[in-house]
Design a protein around this motif. Structure first.
Motif, short mmCIF file in Angstrom:
data_model
loop_
_atom_site.label_atom_id
_atom_site.label_comp_id
_atom_site.label_asym_id
_atom_site.label_seq_id
_atom_site.Cartn_x
_atom_site.Cartn_y
_atom_site.Cartn_z
N UNK A 49 45.70 -5.81 9.75
CA UNK A 49 46.62 -6.92 9.52
C UNK A 49 46.88 -7.10 8.05
N UNK A 50 47.97 -7.82 7.69
CA UNK A 50 48.23 -8.12 6.28
C UNK A 50 47.09 -8.91 5.68
N UNK A 51 46.95 -8.81 4.36
CA UNK A 51 45.89 -9.53 3.67
C UNK A 51 46.26 -11.00 3.51
N UNK A 52 45.24 -11.84 3.51
CA UNK A 52 45.46 -13.27 3.31
C UNK A 52 45.86 -13.53 1.86
N UNK A 53 46.55 -14.65 1.65
CA UNK A 53 46.94 -15.05 0.31
C UNK A 53 45.72 -15.52 -0.47
N UNK A 54 45.94 -15.73 -1.78
CA UNK A 54 44.86 -16.26 -2.61
C UNK A 54 44.46 -17.64 -2.12
N UNK A 55 43.26 -18.05 -2.53
CA UNK A 55 42.77 -19.36 -2.12
C UNK A 55 43.74 -20.44 -2.58
N UNK A 56 44.08 -21.38 -1.71
CA UNK A 56 45.01 -22.43 -2.10
C UNK A 56 44.39 -23.36 -3.14
N UNK A 57 45.25 -23.98 -3.94
CA UNK A 57 44.80 -25.05 -4.82
C UNK A 57 44.35 -26.22 -3.96
N UNK A 58 43.42 -26.98 -4.45
CA UNK A 58 42.88 -28.11 -3.69
C UNK A 58 43.57 -29.40 -4.09
N UNK A 59 44.40 -29.91 -3.20
CA UNK A 59 45.08 -31.17 -3.44
C UNK A 59 46.29 -31.03 -4.33
N UNK A 60 47.15 -32.04 -4.31
CA UNK A 60 48.38 -32.00 -5.08
C UNK A 60 48.13 -32.11 -6.58
N UNK A 61 48.98 -31.44 -7.36
CA UNK A 61 49.01 -31.60 -8.81
C UNK A 61 49.89 -32.81 -9.09
N UNK A 62 49.26 -33.94 -9.33
CA UNK A 62 49.96 -35.22 -9.38
C UNK A 62 50.49 -35.51 -10.78
N UNK A 123 52.62 -36.54 -19.49
CA UNK A 123 51.24 -36.24 -19.81
C UNK A 123 50.83 -34.96 -19.10
N UNK A 124 49.72 -34.38 -19.51
CA UNK A 124 49.24 -33.15 -18.89
C UNK A 124 48.71 -33.42 -17.48
N UNK A 125 49.11 -32.55 -16.56
CA UNK A 125 48.61 -32.57 -15.18
C UNK A 125 47.67 -31.39 -15.00
N UNK A 126 46.45 -31.58 -14.47
CA UNK A 126 45.51 -30.47 -14.31
C UNK A 126 46.07 -29.37 -13.41
N UNK A 127 45.84 -28.11 -13.82
CA UNK A 127 46.25 -26.95 -13.04
C UNK A 127 45.12 -25.93 -13.04
N UNK A 128 45.27 -24.90 -12.21
CA UNK A 128 44.33 -23.80 -12.15
C UNK A 128 45.00 -22.55 -12.71
N UNK A 129 44.42 -21.95 -13.72
CA UNK A 129 45.02 -20.76 -14.32
C UNK A 129 45.11 -19.65 -13.29
N UNK A 130 46.18 -18.88 -13.38
CA UNK A 130 46.42 -17.80 -12.42
C UNK A 130 47.22 -18.21 -11.22
N UNK A 131 47.29 -19.52 -10.95
CA UNK A 131 48.11 -20.01 -9.83
C UNK A 131 49.57 -20.12 -10.28
N UNK A 184 44.64 -25.21 -18.56
CA UNK A 184 43.96 -26.21 -17.74
C UNK A 184 44.89 -27.34 -17.33
N UNK A 185 46.08 -27.37 -17.92
CA UNK A 185 47.03 -28.42 -17.60
C UNK A 185 48.44 -27.98 -17.93
N UNK A 205 51.45 -26.18 -6.65
CA UNK A 205 51.02 -24.78 -6.67
C UNK A 205 51.72 -24.04 -5.55
N UNK A 206 51.70 -22.71 -5.65
CA UNK A 206 52.33 -21.90 -4.60
C UNK A 206 51.71 -22.17 -3.25
N UNK A 207 50.38 -22.28 -3.21
CA UNK A 207 49.65 -22.61 -1.99
C UNK A 207 48.77 -23.82 -2.29
N UNK A 208 48.88 -24.85 -1.47
CA UNK A 208 48.10 -26.06 -1.71
C UNK A 208 47.46 -26.52 -0.40
N UNK A 209 46.14 -26.69 -0.44
CA UNK A 209 45.43 -27.29 0.68
C UNK A 209 45.47 -28.80 0.51
#
Length: 878
Positions: A49-62, A123-131, A184-185, A205-209
């Protein structure tokens, strides 16, 4: 994530909706399928089967103050490209009420001739690098505008910048980019030449849990009076959870109404049976979600999983009874299409484990539910009530022989659905039988039973009392029993004298439909002698003292909240993403990209499907096969969804919904015993009526609907009720002409396919279907197949294919997206027709999601993640 919950605790409300709401869902074939079976198919082992996507970011970037309701807080003036604005632009920022897209205010960039160009940065909103991230901003009354992303590191220093091109007279700006290493933001910037109004600045983020969507007080689906490790009178009950948030065994003090013990059962969704062994004191729980028999010793911190009986494909636990030596006898259910033999009774002894079956395996092939069990010590007989066909077996534990007492019952009872509960007391069998709806079509059957010295069973029907409501009868006390009856407001208590057959309505209203009525003797002078006690699904405890006629009804305290499995998703007319909880109901509301505004309403039952229609959110509701609807204002006022109509025709799962003009079309799966066809029909909004066509394409459910032109198209599924085996080998497509109201059936171009699980109309009107790995396209005018392609040969579900197995939706840009067994994908339908192959342009966006699929107003996809969470996919970055 802050969660706002709407919880209603009104006794008056409980009395009014006890049958129509969640409790009704607990009465009629409540959970005919285990979770895994309901949600997914099984890939072929030899296909990668196709590979799963990267782990989703956790929660909205508010984004801070995203809709400027707090004025300019969190925002600063720039030149539009991250640099300070000139002195001429010092007063360029303000807020206005003249226009807004979210809330009451918007930001006004008041650039003029002296300030030709200006901008504003957050203001800066926290993000995850690579996302990858996407930002949006609604804009109004502007000529030229652009959007920027300024990536910052942990020290707050800008390390990279992205900007869109200058956009002319757009109403929404968007920009996508990947967060660089070390980021980081991010700061979101909007720039403009000339005046511009800005509102609702969002980031994803592209994928968000997105976390659990329906969080509520759980419903109790079983209870039993017993004692805890201190000898205190308690009610043991099983609170329903989910695969992600396990069900909870509760002990509630009968006198104080306080929960004194909570024990999680890992992996378990809930339990339809809890019963304390009178010999050993062990509490037995029959579970589902992860079907097993669980044992709990009062006072311990954990329960023990005793496993499953050796009954082929047994996958659901129901009633449990004990003999005078403490041996246990238990019922259950299994999937008949997988090879479950039929209604059976397992035997179990502590210290030994499962010891076999009672009577034949199965007792009958014509019934699949072993619902109710009870033991009579005098005759050494286990009595067994079955579901989807009425049987009442009497099984000797000495000879292991069983006989069916159902022929003793009135023919109308024999022709109904099930024997749902059994109370064995003082040589009498008190069987509650009927359609299990508590609406007047149920009976309490009173049988006098005994065995002769030679072992022959003697059974005589003393009375059949029509209209008795769930759960049937209390045990006998002083020659009398107690119960409630349908058709009486407030659920008044009735007393029935066994010897005389006299029934008396008592002045007391018990308010609730208990999970079980028990008789206890409490160590309290305020409750002398025998007291009737019962706990209902909503967590309300009723006590009625038989001697002094004192009655109390109170909500028990200390029940922990649980997250509920998401059972359907839909985008509402307000742009919110709405979710419905499995079995115990509840409704979640999510505002795109703002999980801080999430709400849960403890209203409504299990919706198999939801859709926006006529300014309301409509639901196809289980178990009564109803079409219900609500508005956000209705839920905020703590009002249950409106029941618009009942489909009828023996249907209980309206999986397919489609909006067309004044009509809401529905397709459904049969649920009642003996019904072997699905249905199709429509709710006429103007007339307020449902019109149902029974069996439009033979022995098939109609689980998915779409429309093109003046025709409605439905996908067939050879599986219907969860108690039945299919009668057809192949599925087909239903075509309904809205003008003539005639139905046509079209065979699939590929033979042997059992279910058409997804359907949608492309922008050009072509109708696309998904069926067991295949994509088909139909010309809506000629009804000819114009495209046939196998795209997922690895996705071939084994056994039953559920009504929510796959979904197809069409986005505004014309892309068709699908979710098949948790594989989310997209393709260009026009390109597929031009090239003759969808596969070449088909893109798998995510692997391993749950079922369901809907689109927000930004073109983002939403599906279930795990059991209780929601996943957002921004497809532009896949």
């Amino acid at each position: 994530m802050d969660v706002m919950k709407r919880r209603r605790l009104s006794l008056r409300h409980l009395a009014a909706v006890a049958v129509g709401g969640v409790l009704a869902a607990a009465l009629v074939h409540p959970a005919g399928m285990p979770a895994a079976q309901a949600d997914a198919g099984t890939p072929l082992a030899d296909t990668e089967p196709p590979q799963a996507a990267a782990d989703p970011a956790s929660g909205d970037a508010l984004v801070t103050n995203h809709s400027f309701e707090d004025g300019l807080g969190g925002w600063s003036l720039t030149d539009g490209y991250g640099e300070p604005a000139g002195d001429a632009c010092a007063d360029a920022l303000s807020t206005t009420e003249d226009w807004s897209s979210a809330g009451d205010l918007s930001l006004l960039i008041g650039a003029d001739r002296s300030c030709r160009q200006a901008g504003v940065i957050s203001e800066s909103t926290p993000v995850e690098s690579g996302q990858s991230y996407t930002a949006w901003a609604d804009v109004h009354d502007g000529r030229i505008a652009w959007l920027g992303l300024h990536w910052v590191d942990a020290d707050g220093e800008v390390i990279d910048v992205e900007h869109t091109r200058r956009d002319v007279r757009s109403d929404r700006l968007d920009l996508s980019a990947e967060a660089p290493q070390g980021a980081t933001g991010v700061q979101v910037e909007v720039g403009a030449i000339g005046e511009l109004s800005v509102d609702n600045v969002l980031l994803s983020a592209q994928y968000t849990a997105l976390g659990a969507q329906v969080v509520r007080q759980p419903r109790m689906l079983s209870s039993d009076a017993g004692v805890d490790e201190n000898g205190r009178d308690v009610l043991w009950s099983m609170a329903t959870g989910s695969e992600d948030d396990p069900g909870i065994l509760l002990a509630t003090d009968v006198l104080t109404g306080e929960v004194t013990r909570t024990v999680r059962l890992p992996g378990v969704t809930g339990g339809w049976e809890v019963n304390q062994n009178p010999v050993t004191g062990t509490v037995y729980v029959g579970t589902y979600g992860a079907a097993a028999l669980w044992l709990y010793t009062p006072g311990e911190d954990e329960a023990v999983n005793a496993g499953k009986p050796d009954i082929p494909h047994w996958n659901f636990a129901y009633g449990i009874a004990f003999d005078e030596e403490g041996n246990a006898y238990g019922g259950g259910w299994g999937e008949p299409t997988a090879g479950y033999p039929g209604a059976s009774v397992y035997t179990f002894t502590e210290g030994e484990g499962f010891t076999g079956v009672l009577g034949d395996l199965p007792l009958t092939e014509d019934a699949n539910y072993t619902r109710a069990l009870g033991y009579d010590e005098a005759s050494r007989t286990v009595f067994v009530g079955t579901g989807n066909q009425v049987n009442l077996f009497a099984c000797s534990i000495d000879t292991n022989e069983c006989e069916n007492l159902a022929p003793l019952l009135d023919e109308e009872i024999q022709d109904s659905v099930e024997v749902r509960t059994l109370t064995i007391s003082d040589g009498y069998v008190l069987a509650w039988a009927g359609d299990a709806g508590s609406t007047g079509n149920d009976w309490l059957v009173v049988l006098d039973v005994d065995r002769t010295d030679s072992g022959e069973l003697q059974a005589e029907v003393i009375d059949e009392i029509r209209g008795v409501a769930y759960p049937g009868s209390s045990p006998i006390v002083d020659g009398q029993i107690y119960y409630t009856k349908a058709g009486h407001e407030g659920w008044p208590l009735f007393r029935y004298t066994i010897e005389s057959g006299e029934e008396t309505q008592l002045p007391e209203d018990v308010v609730i439909l208990a999970r079980q009525w028990d008789i206890v003797e409490l160590d309290d002078p305020a409750w002398p002698g025998s007291t009737l006690v019962g706990l209902n699904s909503y967590g309300f405890l009723t006590r009625y003292n038989i001697e002094n006629e004192e009655i109390s009804v109170e909500e028990i305290e200390g029940i922990p909240d649980v997250s509920v499995r998401v059972n359907s998703l839909a985008t509402g007319p307000d742009g919110s993403i709405w979710s419905s909880g499995y079995l115990q109901g509840g409704i979640g509301r999510y505002t795109p990209m703002r999980d801080d505004a999430h709400e849960t309403f403890e209203l409504g039952g299990q919706a198999e499907q939801m859709i926006s229609h006529d300014g309301r959110i409509f639901q196809g509701a289980y178990p009564r096969g109803e079409i219900t609807s609500f508005t956000p204002a209705q839920l905020a006022a703590e009002e249950e969804p409106t029941v618009e109509c009942q489909i009828g025709a023996g249907q209980n799962r309206p999986y397919g919904l489609h909006s067309s003009g004044d009509r809401l079309y529905y397709g459904s799966q049969a649920g009642s015993s003996g019904q072997d066809v699905g249905a199709f029909g429509w709710f006429d909004t103007a007339a307020g009526e449902c019109h149902t066509i029974e069996g439009p394409i033979g022995h098939q459910s109609v689980d998915t609907l779409t429309g093109s032109g003046d025709r409605i198209f439905g996908g067939g599924n050879i599986y219907y009720a969860y108690t039945e085996r299919p009668k057809q080998d192949e599925a087909s497509v239903m075509v309904f002409d809205e003008t003539t109201e005639e139905v046509d059936e079209v065979a699939l171009p590929e033979p042997g396919l059992r279910a058409v699980s997804g359907a949608t109309a492309a922008a050009d009107g072509t109708v696309w279907f998904y069926a067991e790995g295949w994509l088909f396209a139909m010309d809506p005018e000629t009804l000819e197949w114009i495209h046939t392609e196998e795209v997922f040969p690895d996705l071939k579900p084994e056994g039953r294919i559920s009504g929510n197995y796959a979904q197809l939706v069409t986005a505004e840009d014309g892309t068709i997206y699908g979710n098949v067994g948790g594989r989310v994908f997209g393709f260009d339908p026009a390109g597929a027709l031009r090239s003759g192959a969808a596969q070449s342009g088909l893109e798998v966006l995510y692997e391993g999601a749950g079922p369901h699929l809907t689109l927000d107003d930004y073109g983002n996809l939403y599906t279930r993640l795990g059991a209780t969470e929601m996943l957002r996919i921004v497809p532009e970055h896949s």
